[in-house]
Design a protein around this motif. Structure first.
Motif, PDB file in Angstrom:
ATOM      1  N   SER A 362       0.819  -1.207   0.000  1.00 11.59           N
ATOM      2  CA  SER A 362       0.000   0.000   0.000  1.00 11.59           C
ATOM      3  C   SER A 362       0.865   1.275   0.000  1.00 11.59           C
ATOM      4  CB  SER A 362      -0.914  -0.070   1.218  1.00 11.59           C
ATOM      5  OG  SER A 362      -1.513   1.131   1.481  1.00 11.59           O
ATOM      6  N   ILE A 363       1.987   1.247   0.727  1.00 14.93           N
ATOM      7  CA  ILE A 363       2.814   2.463   0.872  1.00 14.93           C
ATOM      8  C   ILE A 363       3.266   3.004  -0.488  1.00 14.93           C
ATOM      9  CG2 ILE A 363       5.026   3.362   1.696  1.00 14.93           C
ATOM     10  CD1 ILE A 363       4.817   1.541   4.085  1.00 14.93           C
ATOM     11  N   ALA A 364       3.786   2.094  -1.334  1.00 13.58           N
ATOM     12  CA  ALA A 364       4.335   2.570  -2.607  1.00 13.58           C
ATOM     13  C   ALA A 364       3.246   3.218  -3.452  1.00 13.58           C
ATOM     14  CB  ALA A 364       4.974   1.416  -3.350  1.00 13.58           C
ATOM     15  N   LEU A 365       2.059   2.608  -3.463  1.00 11.71           N
ATOM     16  CA  LEU A 365       0.972   3.183  -4.268  1.00 11.71           C
ATOM     17  C   LEU A 365       0.515   4.509  -3.675  1.00 11.71           C
ATOM     18  CD1 LEU A 365      -1.102  -0.010  -5.058  1.00 11.71           C
ATOM     19  CD2 LEU A 365       0.323   1.286  -6.626  1.00 11.71           C
ATOM     20  N   GLU A 366       0.484   4.588  -2.336  1.00  8.14           N
ATOM     21  CA  GLU A 366       0.111   5.847  -1.689  1.00  8.14           C
ATOM     22  C   GLU A 366       1.102   6.948  -2.086  1.00  8.14           C
ATOM     23  OE1 GLU A 366       0.061   4.995   2.504  1.00  8.14           O
ATOM     24  OE2 GLU A 366      -1.453   3.455   2.249  1.00  8.14           O
ATOM     25  N   LEU A 367       2.384   6.605  -2.037  1.00  8.16           N
ATOM     26  CA  LEU A 367       3.405   7.597  -2.409  1.00  8.16           C
ATOM     27  C   LEU A 367       3.166   8.094  -3.829  1.00  8.16           C
ATOM     28  CD1 LEU A 367       6.721   6.040  -1.094  1.00  8.16           C
ATOM     29  CD2 LEU A 367       5.843   8.278  -0.490  1.00  8.16           C
ATOM     30  N   ALA A 368       2.977   7.147  -4.748  1.00  3.65           N
ATOM     31  CA  ALA A 368       2.841   7.522  -6.155  1.00  3.65           C
ATOM     32  C   ALA A 368       1.596   8.369  -6.389  1.00  3.65           C
ATOM     33  CB  ALA A 368       2.786   6.271  -7.017  1.00  3.65           C
ATOM     34  N   LEU A 369       0.538   8.110  -5.603  1.00  2.71           N
ATOM     35  CA  LEU A 369      -0.704   8.824  -5.846  1.00  2.71           C
ATOM     36  C   LEU A 369      -0.804  10.121  -5.038  1.00  2.71           C
ATOM     37  CD1 LEU A 369      -2.956   5.669  -5.878  1.00  2.71           C
ATOM     38  CD2 LEU A 369      -2.469   7.120  -7.845  1.00  2.71           C
ATOM     39  N   LEU A 370      -0.104  10.169  -3.900  1.00  3.44           N
ATOM     40  CA  LEU A 370      -0.185  11.383  -3.077  1.00  3.44           C
ATOM     41  C   LEU A 370       0.782  12.466  -3.563  1.00  3.44           C
ATOM     42  CD1 LEU A 370      -0.485   9.897   0.516  1.00  3.44           C
ATOM     43  CD2 LEU A 370      -2.257  11.074  -0.771  1.00  3.44           C
ATOM     44  N   ILE A 371       1.884  12.056  -4.188  1.00  3.77           N
ATOM     45  CA  ILE A 371       2.802  13.060  -4.731  1.00  3.77           C
ATOM     46  C   ILE A 371       2.175  13.596  -6.011  1.00  3.77           C
ATOM     47  CG2 ILE A 371       5.071  13.403  -5.775  1.00  3.77           C
ATOM     48  CD1 ILE A 371       6.137  11.405  -3.686  1.00  3.77           C
ATOM     49  N   LYS A 372       1.905  14.914  -5.996  1.00  2.00           N
ATOM     50  CA  LYS A 372       1.063  15.462  -7.067  1.00  2.00           C
ATOM     51  C   LYS A 372       1.777  15.490  -8.405  1.00  2.00           C
ATOM     52  CE  LYS A 372      -1.542  18.197  -3.809  1.00  2.00           C
ATOM     53  NZ  LYS A 372      -1.163  19.291  -2.920  1.00  2.00           N
ATOM     54  N   ASP A 373       3.087  15.765  -8.354  1.00  2.00           N
ATOM     55  CA  ASP A 373       3.813  15.971  -9.599  1.00  2.00           C
ATOM     56  C   ASP A 373       4.447  14.662 -10.072  1.00  2.00           C
ATOM     57  OD1 ASP A 373       5.355  16.762 -11.642  1.00  2.00           O
ATOM     58  OD2 ASP A 373       6.563  18.224 -10.531  1.00  2.00           O
ATOM     59  N   PRO A 374       3.969  14.076 -11.173  1.00  2.00           N
ATOM     60  CA  PRO A 374       4.533  12.785 -11.611  1.00  2.00           C
ATOM     61  C   PRO A 374       5.997  12.878 -12.043  1.00  2.00           C
ATOM     62  CG  PRO A 374       2.976  13.615 -13.226  1.00  2.00           C
ATOM     63  CD  PRO A 374       2.877  14.520 -12.046  1.00  2.00           C
TER      64      PRO A 374
END
Lengths: 563, 274
Positions: A362-374
């Motif tokens: 879950s952490i990695a997906l949260e990081l990718a989705l919570l960081i606004k700038d891809p």
């Protein structure tokens, strides 16, 4: 040879192209304005997605550590093997595929550039030998310099310029691409059976702290004008509560940031975003990390996504791997590489029903989705640590479809599900974001000017996926999305069609990229250094450097340094 | 019921995953004859190597029964991954018989090669002759040993029987080679006669019973007590007295190793620690 890709939906974020129907023209391995339409070979890409070839910033694909993993795990081979075809060689390995298979499998997913992130300088020759046998993809490697005795000594004495010249010599000698730090200071301590606990712990016998190493090498990186930033695997990796260390690591180079340019890359950030005091109170620290990254622009990072499967963990972080061995009770290899670094390998099975593993997922997906700038976070599994790279299509589906995430959430440990932030995140990435996270952003962070985009002059590395974004909804039809990204309709490498319909149809050599860092005066190797080689190494100094003829297809990148 | 007769003496290692009751089930004789099989590096059809006969019998369970009459000592992976049905072999059989099987039954009236019942999860294998090394043990390097099911051998077995075993039972009515129960985590291994030594090396849990002579006991085992009898499985008990050793201490293990007291007078000096 001329090639024309017609009518595809082109996603080229570095040039701001977002799903427009365009033609891409290729001549002599480069992208050009136009070609003679009558003479050129045409590919009909109508109803398909056209992207630059995939770039992987962090994937352990070659070198002594990977090879030791292959030897350690015969059981990884017999269940996953590929017979030879008229074009390809046979190969084995699920989590640690053999060299040829690695090249083919990356190419099948539309990837054309892969960076191996950990090369002990002593094993540089081996790494390049394996690179020579990895077809289709372009490769480069980062030498491990964070625990190298010379660097530690120069930094302790505050000799930044001397250190920079030494690092320049090292990059040339090992044919490396960037400065890699793994658990800075900790690996040297591991030689004595210890570790460092934080950024201000002393490294035994060296009177230097991890903070000084990170800051010092970051300065060196600037002095040398290297295309990539320092590539950091943080201290305390894999320990509950380590998100604090990750935040401190990012903070400690804040003062070096200029013009909003990144100065540090935190790699496989998932493993550095743990909250809690021990494994029972273990939680996700993704929110804190994401908040910091959203507010600052000097950091890039990659995910280190965990896949629920049987895999092999391998890092240069010897003490971490030793802890992991004690946790899992599995077989292991652990090693202290003379004066340079260390390493460790432990087979590992990530299970859905395990609370800790499910939280990690879950952490990695949260990081990718919570960081606004891809442009700040990239997709990796830290192959093979979080899972084998062949799982990338799964991650793409999780990032692009809430439904895909929910379907996996249903199957994971209920306590982890209850604590996960994922159900509250509605964000679904589009193909444009995905193209940034899997190619454009990574190429930009690596400073690869000819990769990751489809502008005129770029290398003709192109991936075409059979998925129609106009008629098919990627968030609902995540299974066909996964299928499309698993087997690219075409992978074009240097203007040659290497893969068609998910099968390798042509053997293309990939090149090995390396930095030729040119300092104002050539670096002289002192008698002192040669003497030390005699005293501390098992090889002679003369055997150490990798010469250019050692690389099958060498691609030299010249960098003018400021020292 | 399908009966297979080997057409000739096998010269090359042959891989026969297709000899599996589930594959045969509901297939016509011609379809079975066309199943692919590897002989050495050549791909062939089942009918190239075997005469196939179908006999109609009253079979209340409806599950396919395959009988092989003749020596198939070079044919490997018979019954691999089978879930149901029955295989009966009159003759010797090659390596990896019943590999990863999940159910059903295999009976061998002859000897079996190495890795019989490797990584099996359920079902029964009965071997009336001897077997080679790695009985019920996983493929090299793999730690996912036998997870369940039952293996009965009436003859002798080779080395490393039941290595990495997690669950299930192995009964050996003859002698066992070295390293019986190497790295076992759970389950039961019963050796009625002698064991060549190093039994239970690196075991962390589970039960090994040696009814005969044990050549040497590893020094990393500690004596616990003397027992009159030991339960092998439901309805079968081994009569003692047995020394009960616990180990392997190098792995912080708590496995139970029962060794016959009367057949092993050389272990009597352990009694002073009781």
């Amino acid at each position: 040879m001329e090639l024309l890709i017609k009518n595809g939906f082109v996603y080229d974020p570095l040039n701001g192209v977002n799903g427009e129907k365009m033609d891409i023209a290729i001549k002599d391995g480069k992208i050009v304005d136009k070609v003679n339409e009558r003479k050129a070979r045409k590919i009909d890409a109508s109803g398909m997605i056209v992207m630059p070839g995939g770039v992987d910033i962090h994937s352990h694909i070659a070198g002594s550590k990977v090879n030791a993993g292959r030897l350690l795990r015969p059981e990884d081979h017999f269940k996953d093997f590929e017979p030879k075809t008229l074009v390809t060689r046979s190969g084995v390995g699920y989590s640690i595929p053999s060299t040829f298979t690695t090249g083919y499998r990356y190419a099948r997913m539309g990837y054309t550039t892969v960076m191996d992130p950990a090369m002990p300088p002593l094993e540089a020759k081996h790494t390049h030998e394996e690179f020579n046998d990895t077809p289709i993809i372009d490769k480069a490697s980062y030498p491990l310099l964070g625990d190298w005795w010379f660097v530690l000594e120069y930094l302790r004495e505050g000799k930044i310029e001397e250190c920079a010249r030494h690092v320049a010599w090292m990059l040339n000698a090992t044919k490396g691409y960037a400065i890699k730090l793994v658990n800075p200071g900790g690996l040297e301590a591991w030689g004595f059976g210890h570790n460092v606990k934080g950024l201000d712990d002393q490294v035994p016998y060296f009177c230097i702290t991890p903070r000084e190493i990170i800051h010092g090498l970051s300065k060196v990186n600037k002095l040398l004008n290297l295309p990539h930033t320092i590539h950091v695997h943080t201290n305390n990796l894999g320990k509950p509560g380590n998100y604090v260390t990750a935040l401190e690591t990012m903070k400690c180079v804040e003062d070096l940031a200029l013009e909003n340019k990144p100065v540090i890359h935190i790699t496989h950030c998932q493993f550095s975003a743990f909250k809690g005091d021990d494994w029972r109170t273990f939680e996700s620290g993704a929110e804190e990390i994401a908040n910091y990254v959203n507010a600052h622009s000097h950091v890039t990072m990659d995910m280190g996504q965990v896949i629920f499967t049987d895999t092999t963990t391998m890092t240069a972080d010897g003490p971490f791997q030793y802890n992991l061995y004690e946790l899992s009770g599995n077989k292991w290899v652990n090693h202290d590489v003379e004066t340079e670094t260390s390493s460790g390998i432990v087979p590992f099975h990530y299970k859905r029903k395990s609370y800790v593993h499910a939280v990690q997922w879950s952490i990695a997906l949260e990081l990718a989705l919570l960081i606004k700038d891809p442009w700040k976070i990239f997709m990796t599994t830290d192959h093979p640590n979080g899972g084998p790279f062949i799982a990338y299509p799964k991650i793409i589906a999780w990032l692009m479809s809430k439904k895909a995430r929910e379907n996996t959430l249903k199957k994971i440990n209920p306590k982890a599900r209850a604590r996960s932030l994922l159900p509250s995140i509605d964000r679904e990435l589009g193909f444009y974001d995905m193209a940034i996270m899997t190619r454009a952003g990574q190429a930009k962070a690596l400073g690869l000017k000819n990769k990751g985009h489809l502008g005129v002059g770029a290398d003709a590395d192109i991936a075409i996926y059979n998925f129609n974004p106009e008629t098919t909804d990627s968030s609902k039809k995540y299974k066909s999305l996964r299928k499309a990204f698993k087997r690219a309709a075409y992978t074009i490498k240097d203007g040659k069609i290497a893969v068609k319909d998910g099968e390798v149809v042509k053997h293309v050599e990939g090149s090995t990229m390396w930095l030729d860092v040119q300092t104002s005066e050539p670096v002289e190797i002192t008698e002192k250094m040669k003497r030390r080689f005699k005293e501390y190494w098992t090889v002679e100094y003369e055997n150490y450097p990798v010469t250019e003829h050692y690389l099958e297809v060498s691609r030299q990148i010249i960098v003018k340094a400021d020292v | 019921m399908i009966t297979l007769y080997p057409k000739k003496e096998f010269k090359f290692p042959t891989i026969a995953d297709c000899i599996n009751p589930e594959v045969f089930q509901n297939k016509k004789l011609e379809e079975i004859a066309r199943l692919s099989i590897w002989e050495g590096n050549r791909q062939k059809k089942l009918a190239d190597l075997f005469n196939i006969e179908e006999t109609r019998t009253e079979n209340p369970s409806g599950k396919e029964v395959i009988t092989i009459k003749g020596d198939v000592g070079k044919v490997r992976r018979i019954g691999a991954n089978m879930k149901d049905g029955e295989i009966v072999i009159h003759g010797n059989v090659g390596m990896h018989i019943g590999e990863e099987m999940k159910g059903g039954k295999i009976t061998v009236y002859g000897n079996a090669g190495g890795w019989a019942g490797s990584m099996m999860k359920g079902g029964t294998i009965e071997i009336h002759g001897n077997t080679d090394d790695y009985l019920g043990a996983p493929y090299r390097g793999c730690s996912e040993g036998m997870h369940g099911g039952k293996i009965v051998v009436y003859g002798n077995v080779g080395n490393e029987a039941g290595a990495h075993m997690r669950k299930g039972i192995i009964k050996i009515y003859g002698n066992a080679g070295q390293f019986a129960g190497f790295r076992m985590r759970d389950g039961t291994i019963y050796v009625e006669k002698d064991s060549e030594g190093r039994a239970g090396a690196c075991m962390t849990n589970g039960k090994i019973i040696v009814g005969g002579f044990l050549e040497s006991l590893l020094p990393t085992f500690t004596i616990d007590s003397v027992k009159d009898k030991v339960k092998v499985e439901e309805g079968e008990t081994a009569q003692g007295p047995f020394y009960l050793f616990l180990g392997d201490l190098t792995e912080n293990g708590n496995g139970k190793l029962y060794v016959s007291k009367t057949k092993n007078p050389h272990l009597s000096h352990y009694e002073r620690f009781l």
